[in-house]
Design a protein around this motif. Structure first.
Motif, PDB file in Angstrom:
ATOM      1  N   GLU A   1       0.802  -1.160   0.272  1.00  0.00           N
ATOM      2  CA  GLU A   1       0.071   0.490   0.099  1.00  0.00           C
ATOM      3  C   GLU A   1       1.038   1.235   0.116  1.00  0.00           C
ATOM      4  O   GLU A   1       1.242   1.420   1.251  1.00  0.00           O
ATOM      5  N   ASP A   2       0.615   2.401  -1.054  1.00  0.00           N
ATOM      6  CA  ASP A   2       1.906   3.103  -0.990  1.00  0.00           C
ATOM      7  C   ASP A   2       0.356   4.650  -0.355  1.00  0.00           C
ATOM      8  O   ASP A   2      -0.345   4.979  -0.500  1.00  0.00           O
ATOM      9  N   ILE A   3       0.975   4.925   0.896  1.00  0.00           N
ATOM     10  CA  ILE A   3       0.655   5.799   1.386  1.00  0.00           C
ATOM     11  C   ILE A   3       1.284   7.340   1.310  1.00  0.00           C
ATOM     12  O   ILE A   3       2.575   7.416   2.030  1.00  0.00           O
ATOM     13  N   GLU A   4       0.840   8.283   0.402  1.00  0.00           N
ATOM     14  CA  GLU A   4       1.273   9.514   0.339  1.00  0.00           C
ATOM     15  C   GLU A   4       0.476  10.429   0.191  1.00  0.00           C
ATOM     16  O   GLU A   4      -0.652   9.794  -0.096  1.00  0.00           O
ATOM     17  N   PRO A   5       0.509  11.353  -0.203  1.00  0.00           N
ATOM     18  CA  PRO A   5      -0.728  12.518  -0.043  1.00  0.00           C
ATOM     19  C   PRO A   5      -0.448  12.809  -2.467  1.00  0.00           C
ATOM     20  O   PRO A   5       0.545  12.724  -2.549  1.00  0.00           O
ATOM     21  N   THR A   6      -1.719  12.723  -2.867  1.00  0.00           N
ATOM     22  CA  THR A   6      -2.247  12.970  -4.123  1.00  0.00           C
ATOM     23  C   THR A   6      -3.081  14.118  -4.354  1.00  0.00           C
ATOM     24  O   THR A   6      -3.188  14.495  -3.136  1.00  0.00           O
ATOM     25  N   GLY A   7      -3.094  14.319  -5.701  1.00  0.00           N
ATOM     26  CA  GLY A   7      -4.326  15.577  -5.964  1.00  0.00           C
ATOM     27  C   GLY A   7      -5.878  14.973  -5.338  1.00  0.00           C
ATOM     28  O   GLY A   7      -6.640  16.586  -5.571  1.00  0.00           O
ATOM     29  N   THR A   8      -5.878  14.211  -5.455  1.00  0.00           N
ATOM     30  CA  THR A   8      -7.499  12.915  -4.755  1.00  0.00           C
ATOM     31  C   THR A   8      -7.649  13.257  -3.701  1.00  0.00           C
ATOM     32  O   THR A   8      -9.139  13.028  -2.759  1.00  0.00           O
ATOM     33  N   ASN A   9      -6.296  12.604  -3.154  1.00  0.00           N
ATOM     34  CA  ASN A   9      -6.797  11.409  -1.401  1.00  0.00           C
ATOM     35  C   ASN A   9      -7.077  12.235  -0.658  1.00  0.00           C
ATOM     36  O   ASN A   9      -7.348  11.942   0.789  1.00  0.00           O
TER      37      ASN A   9
END
Length: 444
Positions: free
Chosen positions: A339-347
């Motif tokens: 599981e890739d946990i990092e900020p994106t433009g949508t999460n």
């Protein structure tokens, strides 16, 4: 430009016939001039989804603003501007000056040119009695002072320069060499060979089955090294890899080139959120397996809700996509699922979410994957977020969770199973930049 009143970190300005508010730190006199210490992609926005250029290390930039882990910059002497990771302003530790030089083996911990949890077997020096005098041979040689050599079953507490051989050498001080079954607590420079070399300090080389807790510089070979400290060149079970998604345009020949250039594994983007499947996952999975690479997959977290239902739904989607791999490619999925946990433009991941919910939400996802039948699981995160929010808060996770960390530096600086050390790597014969990784785990 004319500057008028300001409030809340913004100033009212007028430039020509245009007027409006801008951030106060966008005014030239207030810009912070910094040096970029890692090769950095210049993203078009803080969501780091698209980049337009790559900034070389040691380039100077002006920082306009920062938000979470990204900084808005303009490159000194150019018209380039955009967003880079704030962590790229951190000056790396010097490459030299560690206490371990070259190691090969299975599980040494320290810092290295390959990073993080370095593999190795032994390090430091094991030195016997030292000096120059006549040789003494027999069953026991104890407390000798001077120089010479001793051979026999036990050599204890010798001081000087020379060499000792036998079954046990203990507490020796000086420079020289020792061979036998055990060499313990020695100080100085030299070499040791045998079954065990423990607690040695100094410089030299050691070979044998086990070497533990050594400090110094030198070389080592064998099976296991534990607790060594310093900088080293990783080898043995350390392997090269990379991670890709549909953003890279790749063919079967691309994956063949990866394999021929020493890459052993690839981690492919498979899914995001509870409904998106990467358009190239199955194609790239087949290409990679055809090329003989070890293949793993990752899921990009799609929502920062704190309730379990969303994270369980995302796990189910990820699992279902992996479960179809055999039907889609002819190869069953046998790798690790991250599981890739990092900020994106949508999460909508925020600092508050990291601090209050991240470990629990990761646990919902990972445990659901194992319940569904995907027993090989892992987490991907940036170094800062791992150290700040996740490390030490993994009690709810499966005990066998692999850790994959991103840190674009000369060393990882912590323990992990996989280290993503650059996002601007290149591979001969393939166009574009790649995230490159090093694994310290034989499963990769």
């Amino acid at each position: 430009m004319s500057v008028f009143n300001g409030s809340h970190g913004r100033y009212q300005v007028k430039a020509g016939n245009s007027s409006g508010y801008i951030y106060a730190n966008n005014l030239t006199g207030l810009l912070a001039k910094k040096t970029v210490y890692a090769s950095s992609k210049l993203y078009t926005s803080a969501s780091h989804t698209k980049y337009t250029a790559v900034i070389r290390p040691n380039q100077q930039v002006y920082v306009k603003e920062s938000t979470q882990n990204m900084s808005h910059i303009c490159v000194v002497g150019t018209t380039q501007s955009g967003w880079i990771y704030t962590s790229h302003f951190t000056k790396p530790a010097p490459a030299a000056g560690g206490t371990t030089s070259t190691t090969t083996g299975t599980s040494q911990t320290g810092s290295s040119t390959a990073g993080g949890k370095t593999t190795g077997t032994a390090t430091g020096s094991t030195s016997g009695s030292t000096g120059s005098a006549a040789a003494t041979s027999g069953t026991t040689t104890t407390g000798n002072t001077g120089s010479g050599s001793a051979s026999g079953t036990t050599t204890t507490g010798n001081t000087g320069s020379g060499s000792t051989s036998g079954t046990t050498t203990t507490g020796n001080t000086g420079s020289g060499s020792a061979s036998g079954t055990a060499a313990t607590g020695n100080t100085g420079s030299g070499s040791a060979s045998g079954t065990t070399a423990t607690g040695n300090t100094g410089s030299g080389s050691a070979s044998g089955t086990t070497a533990t807790g050594n400090t110094g510089s030198g070389s080592a070979s064998g099976t296991t090294t534990t607790g060594s400290t310093g900088s080293a060149t990783a080898s043995a079970t350390t392997t090269k890899g990379l991670d890709v998604s549909h953003y890279q345009t790749l063919t079967q020949d691309s994956f063949n080139l990866m394999k021929s250039q020493g890459y052993n594994f690839v981690i492919l983007k498979a899914t995001e959120g509870s409904g998106y499947t990467d358009s190239k996952f199955y194609t790239y999975y087949k290409y990679a397996r055809n090329a003989g690479l070890s293949v793993h997959a990752y899921h990009m977290i799609g929502n920062s809700t704190t309730t379990s239902a969303q994270h369980i739904a995302e796990a189910k989607h990820f699992y279902q996509v992996l479960a179809q791999t055999k039907a889609k490619t002819g190869y069953a999925f046998t790798g690790y699922a991250f599981e890739d946990i990092e900020p994106t433009g949508t999460n909508s991941i925020t600092t508050t979410w990291w601090a209050n919910a991240a470990p629990a939400c990761a646990g919902y996802f990972l445990n659901e994957m194992q319940t569904l039948g995907q027993t090989k699981v892992g987490i991907y995160a940036g170094y800062f977020n791992w150290k700040s929010y996740l490390e030490g808060h993994t009690d709810s996770w499966p005990s066998n969770t692999k850790i994959w960390l991103a840190r674009y530096n000369i060393t990882l600086g912590t323990n992990a199973d996989v280290w993503q050390y650059t996002e601007t790597g290149t591979i001969d014969g393939i166009t574009g930049h790649f995230d490159l990784d090093i694994s310290y785990d034989p499963d990769f």
